[in-house]
Design a protein around this motif. Structure first.
Motif, PDB file in Angstrom:
ATOM      1  N   ARG A 194       0.196 -27.047  15.126  1.00  0.00           N
ATOM      2  CA  ARG A 194       0.693 -25.846  14.455  1.00  0.00           C
ATOM      3  C   ARG A 194       0.783 -26.001  12.939  1.00  0.00           C
ATOM      4  O   ARG A 194       1.174 -25.080  12.235  1.00  0.00           O
ATOM      5  CB  ARG A 194       2.067 -25.469  15.023  1.00  0.00           C
ATOM      6  N   THR A 203       7.023 -28.158  10.232  1.00  0.00           N
ATOM      7  CA  THR A 203       6.578 -28.007  11.614  1.00  0.00           C
ATOM      8  C   THR A 203       7.188 -29.112  12.464  1.00  0.00           C
ATOM      9  O   THR A 203       7.128 -30.285  12.094  1.00  0.00           O
ATOM     10  CB  THR A 203       5.041 -28.068  11.714  1.00  0.00           C
ATOM     11  N   GLN A 388       5.802 -18.674  14.195  1.00  0.00           N
ATOM     12  CA  GLN A 388       4.612 -17.973  14.658  1.00  0.00           C
ATOM     13  C   GLN A 388       4.990 -16.783  15.548  1.00  0.00           C
ATOM     14  O   GLN A 388       6.028 -16.789  16.216  1.00  0.00           O
ATOM     15  CB  GLN A 388       3.702 -18.928  15.434  1.00  0.00           C
TER      16      GLN A 388
END
Length: 606
Positions: A194, A203, A388
């Motif tokens: 990601r 992340t 996200q």
């Protein structure tokens, strides 16, 4: 730490309160913040004794963002030179960090980093080391949002493996052919790392529950550091650090499909073209539709709504509908209904459903003595970072739960809205309306967004609708539209709060213009501004010195452990500095002014 522990650690005292959306007598259900006509206001005042108050004229604030003397008062000449050097290095199309570490060795590399990238973008190694910088910025009117920016330095292969292991449920592993999940809410190995295409956000990858516990402790330490380093500060938290991402994926799909089902039913009643909060389902038609769809017997369906005391006006809207997702009403059986046109989550196992609803049922438990309790005790507010789109619906719902519990007296929890998303305005307006109905303080951080390239590539490759606005201009319009709506709500009730988190000078000027028009004073502390440490000081410090509440997003952590963050920050600035020479030209302008004025050894006084 599991989400059950964490989110439960956030709000135990009012278990089930999410299920009880109520409208207090006489409270407006309008979806607009302050758009009543004068005639409507006059009608409301009819029969009342009106005492006409003479308004006190507010001084119009006009900030000069070209005034380098004010912008860089807090910076010594060495700091200005460092900024110029770092921003110049950021324009180079290759990254020096990895090479430098190999050539210089560990000790010399750390020294070089502290003199350049680390010194520019990171406040220090721990909560004690960051205090001088925090206190200096405060002296010049700039607060801090503390962010412990350590993350693992994983290879792409390691990141992909961790993501796939943590995003696939046991049921999916045992029966992969029976999987009915939508593609967007499934893990895909090609996007398992990601970090790809993401340059301005940390992340986290799930390993096990003990690691989540450690990360929770890190957040708590960050909260304590924020309380100790500055008054009235913020601390940032990230939901993907605190549990298995599998839950966020599945819960997000529940929420999105539940909303799709509402849209499906609204279309059946001919209301699909209305604004989202104007869509009200006629209750009797709704019951008939659910019966025809085979959801349940008519008596059962009747009990679902009367048990929640919804639809007393003969109709229910999206907020009423959202309140039905809980563990106390049998309408949760909808999640198992097969073959609906909108494919309502028949892939959810009984275990998955119980896990999902357990979160909502017990969301009010341990955090009242855990992270948020620490925040309250230390006078710190929490910013929940956006992530996200396949995680975000669950993150927003959990954040909403915290707001409903802890934002009763003042804004403690702020949710983040990414305005590059097509549905950003709908999300803002729905959440504002819920805060109105229930009487709590709405808190929002508005950003343009951090995951655009990754999201766009993922949607195209996997095959679902691109969630991102088509271009930068559309994102700007969305940002200003959301911002104006929240500003109108502040003007209307003074219970909304917003952080304008942007490096865009035009957006800051737009905000100031709207505040002047509405008579919103900066001293009310309803409108905040935010920029990253080491960037756009020409915006932050003039705002702070003019009395506006402005904050720097302040990363901290050991040099070696924040290298992944710094690498991306260098990349972000490379694009940022190539597109604009403004910050460098202002830095040069101030340095020349000082040298020509004999201020060769200038040091800030505070």
């Amino acid at each position: 730490m599991s989400y059950t522990k964490y989110v439960a650690a956030l709000v135990r005292a009012n278990a089930g309160n999410f299920n009880k959306i109520r409208i207090s007598p006489g409270r407006s259900r309008s979806t607009l913040a302050s758009t009543k006509t004068q005639e409507e206001k006059d009608e409301q005042m009819e029969g009342c004794t009106v005492v006409e108050a003479v308004p006190t004229p507010l001084h119009k604030i006009d900030i000069d963002f070209d005034n380098t003397q004010e912008a860089y008062r807090s910076k010594g000449n060495i700091e200005l030179l460092r900024s110029l050097l770092v921003f110049k290095l950021c324009t180079i199309d290759f990254l020096l960090m990895d090479l430098s570490k190999k050539v210089l060795g560990q000790w010399m590399f750390e020294k070089m980093m502290k003199m350049t990238f680390y010194g520019q973008f990171v406040a220090g190694e721990d909560h004690n080391a960051i205090k001088p910088l925090i206190q200096k910025n405060q002296a010049f009117g700039v607060g801090a949002v503390l962010d412990y920016s350590v993350e693992e330095d994983l290879t792409q292969e390691e990141a992909e493996k961790k993501e796939m292991d943590s995003c696939i449920s046991e049921a999916e592993k045992e029966s992969p052919d029976a999987d009915h999940r939508e593609k967007k809410y499934k893990a895909h190995r090609q996007f398992g790392d990601r970090r790809g295409g993401v340059i301005s956000a940390r992340t986290y990858f799930y390993a096990d529950e003990s690691k989540c516990d450690n990360q929770m402790e890190t957040f708590i330490n960050c909260i304590k550091a924020s309380g100790g380093a500055s008054a009235d500060g913020f601390s940032a938290i990230k939901m993907t650090a605190l549990g298995r991402p599998q839950f966020l994926l599945q819960f997000s799909e529940v929420l999105v499909k539940w909303r799709q089902f509402f849209n499906f039913l609204a279309a059946q009643q001919g209301k699909s073209d209305m604004m989202v909060l104007e869509q009200k389902l006629e209750l009797e038609e709704l019951k008939e539709s659910l019966t025809m769809l085979g959801v349940g017997a008519k008596d059962d369906i009747e009990n679902w709504f009367t048990g929640e005391k919804l639809g007393l006006s003969g109709a229910i809207d999206l907020l009423d509908w959202n309140s039905l997702i809980n563990d106390t009403t049998k309408i949760s059986n909808l999640l198992m209904v097969p073959n609906l046109e909108v494919k309502i989550l028949n892939m959810f196992t009984v275990c998955d459903r119980h896990y999902c609803f357990a979160i909502l049922s017990h969301i009010n438990c341990e955090c009242s003595v855990h992270a948020l309790q620490h925040a309250l005790e230390n006078g710190v507010r929490l910013m929940v970072d956006a992530e996200q789109t396949y995680f975000q619906p669950a993150i927003s719902r959990l954040t909403l739960e915290m707001q409903r519990k802890f934002n009763r007296e003042k804004p403690i929890i702020f949710n983040t809205y990414q305005c590059y998303l097509k549905d950003a305005y709908d999300n803002v307006t729905v959440d504002v309306e819920l805060s109105r109905r229930e009487g709590w303080y709405f808190g929002a951080k508005l950003v343009r967004g951090a995951y655009m390239y990754q999201e766009r590539d993922r949607a195209k490759e996997i095959g679902y609708e691109d969630p991102i606005n088509p271009d930068y201009e559309a994102t700007n319009r969305m940002y200003h539209r959301c911002l104006e709506y929240v500003l109108e709500e502040i003007d209307h009730s003074r219970k909304a709060n917003v952080m304008v988190a942007t490096h865009n000078e035009d957006t800051v000027k737009f905000t100031l213009e709207k505040m002047n028009e509405m008579g919103l004073s900066p001293t009310e502390n309803k409108v905040y501004f935010g920029q990253l440490l080491g960037m756009c000081d020409q915006i932050s410090f003039p705002l702070g010195q003019a009395g506006f509440p402005v904050y720097k997003y302040v990363p901290y952590g050991p040099v070696n452990e924040v290298i992944p963050y710094l690498s991306r920050r260098a990349q972000e600035n490379r694009g940022f500095m190539k597109g604009s020479q403004r910050e460098r030209s202002l830095l040069w302008k101030e340095l020349k002014r000082r040298l020509l004025g004999g201020q060769i050894f200038y040091k800030p006084v505070y």
